[in-house]
Scaffold this motif. Structure first.
Motif, PDB file in Angstrom:
ATOM      1  N   TYR A  33      10.921  42.411  60.541  1.00  0.00           N
ATOM      2  CA  TYR A  33      11.611  43.169  61.584  1.00  0.00           C
ATOM      3  C   TYR A  33      13.127  43.112  61.379  1.00  0.00           C
ATOM      4  CZ  TYR A  33      12.910  44.669  66.321  1.00  0.00           C
ATOM      5  OH  TYR A  33      13.456  45.333  67.393  1.00  0.00           O
ATOM      6  N   ARG A  34      13.648  41.901  61.156  1.00  0.00           N
ATOM      7  CA  ARG A  34      15.100  41.742  60.971  1.00  0.00           C
ATOM      8  C   ARG A  34      15.597  42.413  59.697  1.00  0.00           C
ATOM      9  NH1 ARG A  34      14.038  36.395  63.061  1.00  0.00           N
ATOM     10  NH2 ARG A  34      13.679  35.681  60.920  1.00  0.00           N
ATOM     11  N   ASN A  36      14.442  45.070  58.158  1.00  0.00           N
ATOM     12  CA  ASN A  36      14.205  46.509  58.059  1.00  0.00           C
ATOM     13  C   ASN A  36      14.591  47.221  59.351  1.00  0.00           C
ATOM     14  OD1 ASN A  36      12.602  46.852  55.353  1.00  0.00           O
ATOM     15  ND2 ASN A  36      11.660  45.097  56.370  1.00  0.00           N
ATOM     16  N   PRO A  37      15.872  47.216  59.702  1.00  0.00           N
ATOM     17  CA  PRO A  37      16.262  47.821  60.985  1.00  0.00           C
ATOM     18  C   PRO A  37      15.922  49.302  61.091  1.00  0.00           C
ATOM     19  CG  PRO A  37      18.191  47.325  59.626  1.00  0.00           C
ATOM     20  CD  PRO A  37      17.029  46.641  58.986  1.00  0.00           C
ATOM     21  N   LEU A  38      15.940  50.026  59.978  1.00  0.00           N
ATOM     22  CA  LEU A  38      15.631  51.453  60.031  1.00  0.00           C
ATOM     23  C   LEU A  38      14.176  51.706  60.398  1.00  0.00           C
ATOM     24  CD1 LEU A  38      16.574  54.381  59.495  1.00  0.00           C
ATOM     25  CD2 LEU A  38      15.905  54.062  57.096  1.00  0.00           C
ATOM     26  N   HIS A  39      13.303  50.770  60.019  1.00  0.00           N
ATOM     27  CA  HIS A  39      11.872  50.965  60.223  1.00  0.00           C
ATOM     28  C   HIS A  39      11.263  49.951  61.189  1.00  0.00           C
ATOM     29  CE1 HIS A  39      12.697  52.717  56.155  1.00  0.00           C
ATOM     30  NE2 HIS A  39      12.069  53.722  56.722  1.00  0.00           N
ATOM     31  N   ASN A  75       4.378  42.561  69.565  1.00  0.00           N
ATOM     32  CA  ASN A  75       3.782  41.235  69.412  1.00  0.00           C
ATOM     33  C   ASN A  75       3.989  40.775  67.973  1.00  0.00           C
ATOM     34  OD1 ASN A  75       2.330  38.859  69.573  1.00  0.00           O
ATOM     35  ND2 ASN A  75       0.343  39.861  69.413  1.00  0.00           N
ATOM     36  N   LEU A  76       5.179  40.269  67.683  1.00  0.00           N
ATOM     37  CA  LEU A  76       5.508  39.866  66.318  1.00  0.00           C
ATOM     38  C   LEU A  76       4.850  38.552  65.925  1.00  0.00           C
ATOM     39  CD1 LEU A  76       7.612  42.133  66.833  1.00  0.00           C
ATOM     40  CD2 LEU A  76       9.146  40.888  65.324  1.00  0.00           C
ATOM     41  N   LEU A 184       5.398  45.508  58.358  1.00  0.00           N
ATOM     42  CA  LEU A 184       6.231  45.719  57.170  1.00  0.00           C
ATOM     43  C   LEU A 184       6.094  44.519  56.238  1.00  0.00           C
ATOM     44  CD1 LEU A 184       9.352  47.223  58.977  1.00  0.00           C
ATOM     45  CD2 LEU A 184       7.403  48.441  57.963  1.00  0.00           C
ATOM     46  N   ARG A 185       4.872  44.210  55.896  1.00  0.00           N
ATOM     47  CA  ARG A 185       4.516  43.109  54.998  1.00  0.00           C
ATOM     48  C   ARG A 185       3.027  43.245  54.710  1.00  0.00           C
ATOM     49  NH1 ARG A 185       0.392  40.901  58.183  1.00  0.00           N
ATOM     50  NH2 ARG A 185       1.086  40.479  60.296  1.00  0.00           N
ATOM     51  N   PHE A 186       2.479  42.354  53.894  1.00  0.00           N
ATOM     52  CA  PHE A 186       1.051  42.397  53.593  1.00  0.00           C
ATOM     53  C   PHE A 186       0.333  41.309  54.364  1.00  0.00           C
ATOM     54  CE2 PHE A 186       3.082  39.600  50.581  1.00  0.00           C
ATOM     55  CZ  PHE A 186       2.236  38.508  50.496  1.00  0.00           C
ATOM     56  N   ALA A 187      -0.996  41.329  54.342  1.00  0.00           N
ATOM     57  CA  ALA A 187      -1.804  40.305  55.012  1.00  0.00           C
ATOM     58  C   ALA A 187      -1.770  39.040  54.165  1.00  0.00           C
ATOM     59  CB  ALA A 187      -3.231  40.800  55.194  1.00  0.00           C
ATOM     60  N   ASP A 188      -1.153  37.991  54.683  1.00  0.00           N
ATOM     61  CA  ASP A 188      -1.013  36.763  53.887  1.00  0.00           C
ATOM     62  C   ASP A 188      -2.203  35.828  54.054  1.00  0.00           C
ATOM     63  OD1 ASP A 188      -0.420  36.017  56.498  1.00  0.00           O
ATOM     64  OD2 ASP A 188       1.245  34.701  55.949  1.00  0.00           O
ATOM     65  N   GLN A 189      -3.297  36.318  54.629  1.00  0.00           N
ATOM     66  CA  GLN A 189      -4.494  35.499  54.815  1.00  0.00           C
ATOM     67  C   GLN A 189      -5.315  35.388  53.532  1.00  0.00           C
ATOM     68  OE1 GLN A 189      -6.688  36.199  58.470  1.00  0.00           O
ATOM     69  NE2 GLN A 189      -8.651  35.802  57.477  1.00  0.00           N
ATOM     70  N   TRP A 190      -5.225  36.405  52.632  1.00  0.00           N
ATOM     71  CA  TRP A 190      -6.116  36.411  51.461  1.00  0.00           C
ATOM     72  C   TRP A 190      -5.463  36.921  50.182  1.00  0.00           C
ATOM     73  CZ3 TRP A 190      -8.177  39.086  55.959  1.00  0.00           C
ATOM     74  CH2 TRP A 190      -7.755  40.421  56.068  1.00  0.00           C
ATOM     75  N   PRO A 191      -4.214  36.663  49.887  1.00  0.00           N
ATOM     76  CA  PRO A 191      -3.645  37.150  48.619  1.00  0.00           C
ATOM     77  C   PRO A 191      -4.302  36.533  47.391  1.00  0.00           C
ATOM     78  CG  PRO A 191      -2.094  35.709  49.733  1.00  0.00           C
ATOM     79  CD  PRO A 191      -3.186  36.003  50.709  1.00  0.00           C
ATOM     80  N   ASP A 192      -4.928  35.352  47.533  1.00  0.00           N
ATOM     81  CA  ASP A 192      -5.641  34.775  46.392  1.00  0.00           C
ATOM     82  C   ASP A 192      -6.802  35.663  45.943  1.00  0.00           C
ATOM     83  OD1 ASP A 192      -6.707  34.039  48.942  1.00  0.00           O
ATOM     84  OD2 ASP A 192      -7.930  32.476  48.020  1.00  0.00           O
TER      85      ASP A 192
END
Length: 307
Positions: A33-34, A36-39, A75-76, A184-192
């Motif tokens: 959020y911080r 990417n102020p435009l988005h 709800n960040l 504005l990120r990926f799901a960090d639960q399963w990058p493995d």
């Protein structure tokens, strides 16, 4: 660390790759959020619903029909905190909350979709199907090795219209092909489960705007253990390590802070998330979850909720 992963249980996914010091790659929503102020409007769930012409409104405007789904507009901290179905006007009056919204209830497949995006074009998709349980909890997620063409076309059209100046990862949650929230990120639960090339591809995306990783070629799973809302002692890392074989079970996460009061964690109404077991064998991951459940029970002297 330039890959901004504050959760110690997930640093295992990133600590094997060097990231240039001049890059900052957000993993959590407050950082994204911080940065990417435009988005940053992407975290406004009411705006997302309005852009799709869904029937919706803030809690200050009463719905003209029931049931509806209620959730925070922002709800960040994620995890569906205080979200749920409102069945009638009486319940609405009890659950009225400034800063919340309602929206028509969507039906269909619940997907989490990670995308690599450069200037409004999706370079890569990865989908996971959620198998929900009660009140915002999930039994497990299946990470797919195939496409969802209609959903991909819908998301591509959405980012082409709204994210022409964005470079980075995005995550969309959809139900029945309509967006319920985005990140504005990926799901960090399963990058493995995306494979070893994922993190180098992630770094290259933020460094140069190019993407190396091809489509996924193997189905994975992310199995979740929930318990009642209370404080817990964690099983030891030595106990967990015996279940990792880098194929059937690739990682185990205990996604909460043991020294923090449970009320300070953002959790869904239906349970407190205790463990996540990732791997490529659903049967083995569920067996491991059951063993971890018993260890939590032994350490904390309680009956855990069943999945």
């Amino acid at each position: 660390m330039p890959i901004l992963e504050p959760d110690p249980w997930r640093q295992q996914f990133f600590d094997h790759c060097l990231c240039p010091n001049d890059l900052n790659i957000p993993i959590k929503d407050p950082d994204a959020y911080r940065m990417n102020p435009l988005h940053a409007w992407a975290y406004n769930k009411l705006m997302i619903a309005e852009k799709q012409n869904l029937i919706c409104g803030p809690h200050d405007i009463e719905p003209g029909f029931y049931p509806v789904f209620s959730k925070p507009i922002y709800n960040l901290r994620s995890m569906g905190s205080n979200s749920g179905v409102i069945i009638d006007r009486q319940e609405y009056s009890k659950r009225y909350n400034p800063g919340f919204m309602w929206v028509e209830i969507l039906e269909g497949e619940h997907l989490s979709t990670d995308m690599a995006v450069v200037d409004g074009e999706a370079l890569w998709f990865a989908h996971a199907i959620g198998y929900p349980e009660k009140e915002g909890t999930f039994d497990y997620w299946k990470i797919l090795a195939d496409h969802r063409q209609e959903t991909e076309a819908y998301l591509q059209a959405f980012i082409s219209e709204n994210f022409t100046h964005y470079r980075g990862m995005m995550n969309f949650e959809t139900i029945g092909g309509r967006i319920i929230e985005m990140h504005l990120r990926f799901a960090d639960q399963w990058p493995d489960l995306y494979g070893e090339p994922f993190v180098p591809s992630l770094i290259e995306l933020y460094r140069s705007g190019s993407w190396r990783l091809g489509p996924l070629n193997r189905t994975g799973c992310s199995v979740v253990l929930f318990g009642e809302h209370r404080n817990y002692r964690k099983p030891s890392q030595a106990f967990l390590a015996q279940f990792i074989d880098h194929d059937q079970v690739t990682s185990i996460q205990l996604p909460f802070h043991e020294t923090m009061d449970y009320r300070r964690h953002s959790m869904p109404p239906g349970g407190f998330r205790l463990a996540i077991v990732n791997g490529f064998s659903l049967e083995k991951c569920k067996e491991t979850r059951d063993v971890i459940r018993q260890e939590f029970k032994r350490l904390n002297d309680l009956n855990l909720t069943e999945e």
